[in-house]
Design an enzyme around this catalytic site. Structure first.
Site, PDB file in Angstrom:
ATOM      1  N   LYS A 117       3.306  60.872 -18.477  1.00  0.00           N
ATOM      2  CA  LYS A 117       3.522  59.565 -19.113  1.00  0.00           C
ATOM      3  C   LYS A 117       3.405  59.654 -20.631  1.00  0.00           C
ATOM      4  CE  LYS A 117       2.616  56.592 -15.171  1.00  0.00           C
ATOM      5  NZ  LYS A 117       1.764  55.590 -14.529  1.00  0.00           N
ATOM      6  N   LYS A 199      11.039  62.994  -9.062  1.00  0.00           N
ATOM      7  CA  LYS A 199      10.646  61.890  -8.173  1.00  0.00           C
ATOM      8  C   LYS A 199      11.464  60.627  -8.476  1.00  0.00           C
ATOM      9  CE  LYS A 199       7.155  59.362  -8.999  1.00  0.00           C
ATOM     10  NZ  LYS A 199       5.906  58.704  -9.352  1.00  0.00           N
ATOM     11  N   LYS A 202      10.788  53.747 -10.457  1.00  0.00           N
ATOM     12  CA  LYS A 202      11.354  52.435 -10.767  1.00  0.00           C
ATOM     13  C   LYS A 202      11.772  52.338 -12.234  1.00  0.00           C
ATOM     14  CE  LYS A 202       6.611  50.822 -10.706  1.00  0.00           C
ATOM     15  NZ  LYS A 202       5.605  50.262  -9.839  1.00  0.00           N
TER      16      LYS A 202
HETATM   17  P1  TYM Z   1       2.567  53.304  -8.156  1.00  0.00           P
HETATM   18  O1  TYM Z   1       2.564  51.846  -8.435  1.00  0.00           O
HETATM   19  O2  TYM Z   1       3.255  54.204  -9.115  1.00  0.00           O
HETATM   20  O3  TYM Z   1       3.159  53.573  -6.726  1.00  0.00           O
HETATM   21  C1  TYM Z   1       2.635  52.900  -5.588  1.00  0.00           C
HETATM   22  C2  TYM Z   1       2.629  53.812  -4.379  1.00  0.00           C
HETATM   23  O4  TYM Z   1       3.948  54.255  -4.074  1.00  0.00           O
HETATM   24  C3  TYM Z   1       3.994  55.662  -4.025  1.00  0.00           C
HETATM   25  N1  TYM Z   1       5.292  56.111  -4.566  1.00  0.00           N
HETATM   26  C4  TYM Z   1       6.100  56.985  -3.945  1.00  0.00           C
HETATM   27  N2  TYM Z   1       5.997  57.607  -2.758  1.00  0.00           N
HETATM   28  C5  TYM Z   1       7.005  58.445  -2.392  1.00  0.00           C
HETATM   29  N3  TYM Z   1       8.079  58.686  -3.160  1.00  0.00           N
HETATM   30  C6  TYM Z   1       8.237  58.080  -4.371  1.00  0.00           C
HETATM   31  N4  TYM Z   1       9.308  58.310  -5.114  1.00  0.00           N
HETATM   32  C7  TYM Z   1       7.206  57.164  -4.808  1.00  0.00           C
HETATM   33  N5  TYM Z   1       7.023  56.396  -5.907  1.00  0.00           N
HETATM   34  C8  TYM Z   1       5.854  55.762  -5.746  1.00  0.00           C
HETATM   35  C9  TYM Z   1       2.830  56.113  -4.905  1.00  0.00           C
HETATM   36  O5  TYM Z   1       2.405  57.414  -4.574  1.00  0.00           O
HETATM   37  C10 TYM Z   1       1.781  55.072  -4.593  1.00  0.00           C
HETATM   38  O6  TYM Z   1       1.093  55.365  -3.414  1.00  0.00           O
HETATM   39  N6  TYM Z   1      -2.107  54.374  -9.537  1.00  0.00           N
HETATM   40  C11 TYM Z   1      -1.272  53.887  -8.468  1.00  0.00           C
HETATM   41  C12 TYM Z   1      -1.615  52.489  -8.024  1.00  0.00           C
HETATM   42  C13 TYM Z   1      -3.053  52.316  -7.697  1.00  0.00           C
HETATM   43  C14 TYM Z   1      -3.706  52.753  -6.512  1.00  0.00           C
HETATM   44  C15 TYM Z   1      -5.072  52.353  -6.669  1.00  0.00           C
HETATM   45  C16 TYM Z   1      -3.287  53.405  -5.353  1.00  0.00           C
HETATM   46  C17 TYM Z   1      -3.977  51.725  -8.487  1.00  0.00           C
HETATM   47  N7  TYM Z   1      -5.193  51.733  -7.865  1.00  0.00           N
HETATM   48  C18 TYM Z   1      -6.010  52.631  -5.689  1.00  0.00           C
HETATM   49  C19 TYM Z   1      -4.231  53.688  -4.376  1.00  0.00           C
HETATM   50  C20 TYM Z   1      -5.580  53.303  -4.546  1.00  0.00           C
HETATM   51  C21 TYM Z   1       0.167  53.891  -8.935  1.00  0.00           C
HETATM   52  O7  TYM Z   1       0.446  53.851 -10.101  1.00  0.00           O
HETATM   53  O8  TYM Z   1       1.060  53.816  -7.921  1.00  0.00           O
END
Ligand code: TYM
Length: 335
Positions: A117, A199, A202
């Site tokens: 990032k 990957k 969004k």
């Molecule tokens: P975030 O918002 O980027 O993504 C949310 C969840 O979706 C999964 N994900 C994917 N899985 C497979 N292929 C992809 N291309 C893909 N893009 C996203 C992510 O692995 C995630 O599980 N830090 C976290 C959010 C968060 C969180 C937490 C998660 C904050 N606190 C506590 C678990 C527990 C994040 O930015 O995910």
């Protein structure tokens, strides 16, 4: 339902910083739905995390509500699972501060998401972006979560969470449950349709790279038709040498339940045109009910607000208990 697993706790979250993609569905939401009947689940909209990148305030508010609608549209039952917005539970920021004093600078410097990032946004490498994994640890540890269903990209953050829990428990006494990650073998890393070695995200500026959960059937079919593959004309699962085809096979598996061997048989002797069309149609059929539900659920903003208000109250009760314990242990006066 088994009584021993029923008491076990799940926490997971998604940032509301853009329209969610099929990656979020495959890596997270799908598992959230599958696990919700066997665990006590807390599903969170991680808005505190979102502001580590600059957001337009009105859009962040709108996305927060939309994300809640998507959770429900995907099949999360708000009657049995707690849905809440992170910023409405102040304990997250409070525990994150305490945990940050147990986290090494070197540990955070090794986080690959921070490195990625910072490279993508050199104009805004803020301290929040750096300490973000500590906030994520607080999210999880506040609820004494047993299991955290996430995509593959969150693995390193989960490892840090486990280390922090163990470190704190060791320094004081048993305080936090040490959580396990739950990462599916298939679908935990959905790749970009245009650059299948990175990957799906969004925030990808190329609209053809990602399938959004709000895309129409026609858009989905067209994006998959344009997906980058290779020139072998062979439908075979091989992530290293055929990342594009393997990614489409993963999507086809998730949409139809067919195994990779079955998919290879089905398309033996056929070309990529037939294959992509079949993947496009089946993925569109998979997403369509979710999307239609989503637009329906989004119409009733009052209901969504009520669900989130109640959810925050439920979450706070649990979070407060853990935070009180922590405050006592570290030596803050409690009157
Ligand atoms: P975030 O918002 O980027 O993504 C949310 C969840 O979706 C999964 N994900 C994917 N899985 C497979 N292929 C992809 N291309 C893909 N893009 C996203 C992510 O692995 C995630 O599980 N830090 C976290 C959010 C968060 C969180 C937490 C998660 C904050 N606190 C506590 C678990 C527990 C994040 O930015 O995910």
């Amino acid at each position: 339902m088994d009584e021993t697993t029923k008491q076990k706790v799940i926490l997971s979250g998604i940032q509301p910083s853009g329209v969610l993609t099929i990656g979020h569905l495959a890596g997270a939401l799908k598992n959230w739905v599958d696990l919700q009947n066997d665990f006590r689940c807390y599903y969170m909209i991680a808005d505190l995390h979102s502001i580590t990148l600059r957001q337009v305030p009105a859009e962040l508010r709108q996305r927060t509500i939309e994300t809640a609608a998507l959770f429900i549209a995907a099949g999360i039952n708000p009657e049995t699972s707690t849905l809440f917005v992170q910023s409405q539970v102040p304990e997250h920021a409070e525990l994150a501060w305490v945990l940050s004093t147990y986290t090494g600078f070197g540990e955070l410097s090794r986080m690959t998401q921070f490195k990625d990032k910072s490279e993508k946004h050199p104009e805004n490498i803020n301290a929040g972006l750096f300490t973000y994994p500590v906030l994520m640890a607080a999210d999880i540890l506040l609820y004494q979560a047993d299991l955290v269903p996430v995509g593959d990209d969150q693995k390193q953050h989960l490892e840090l969470t486990r280390n922090l829990a163990q470190r704190f428990n060791h320094y004081y006494s048993e305080t936090f449950k040490v959580p396990e990650p739950y990462i599916s073998k298939i679908g935990s890393r959905i790749m970009s349709l245009q650059e299948p070695t990175t990957k799906m995200s969004k925030s990808d500026p190329n609209m053809n790279a990602s399938i959004f959960l709000s895309d129409s059937n026609e858009v989905i079919v067209n994006k998959i038709k344009r997906a980058v593959t290779d020139s072998d004309a062979l439908i075979k699962y091989d992530e290293a040498n055929k990342p594009g085809v393997s990614n489409l096979m993963t999507l086809y598996h998730l949409a139809t339940g067919r195994s990779f061997a079955e998919i290879e048989n089905e398309f033996e002797g056929k070309g990529y045109g037939d294959f992509k069309l079949a993947v496009g149609i089946s993925v569109a059929n998979w997403i369509a009910p979710l999307r239609d539900n989503y637009f329906e659920i989004l119409k009733d903003k009052k209901r969504l607000q009520d669900i989130l208000t109640q959810g925050a109250e439920q979450a706070r009760r649990v979070a407060r208990k853990t935070l009180d314990k922590v405050y006592k242990k570290v030596g803050f006066v409690r009157f």
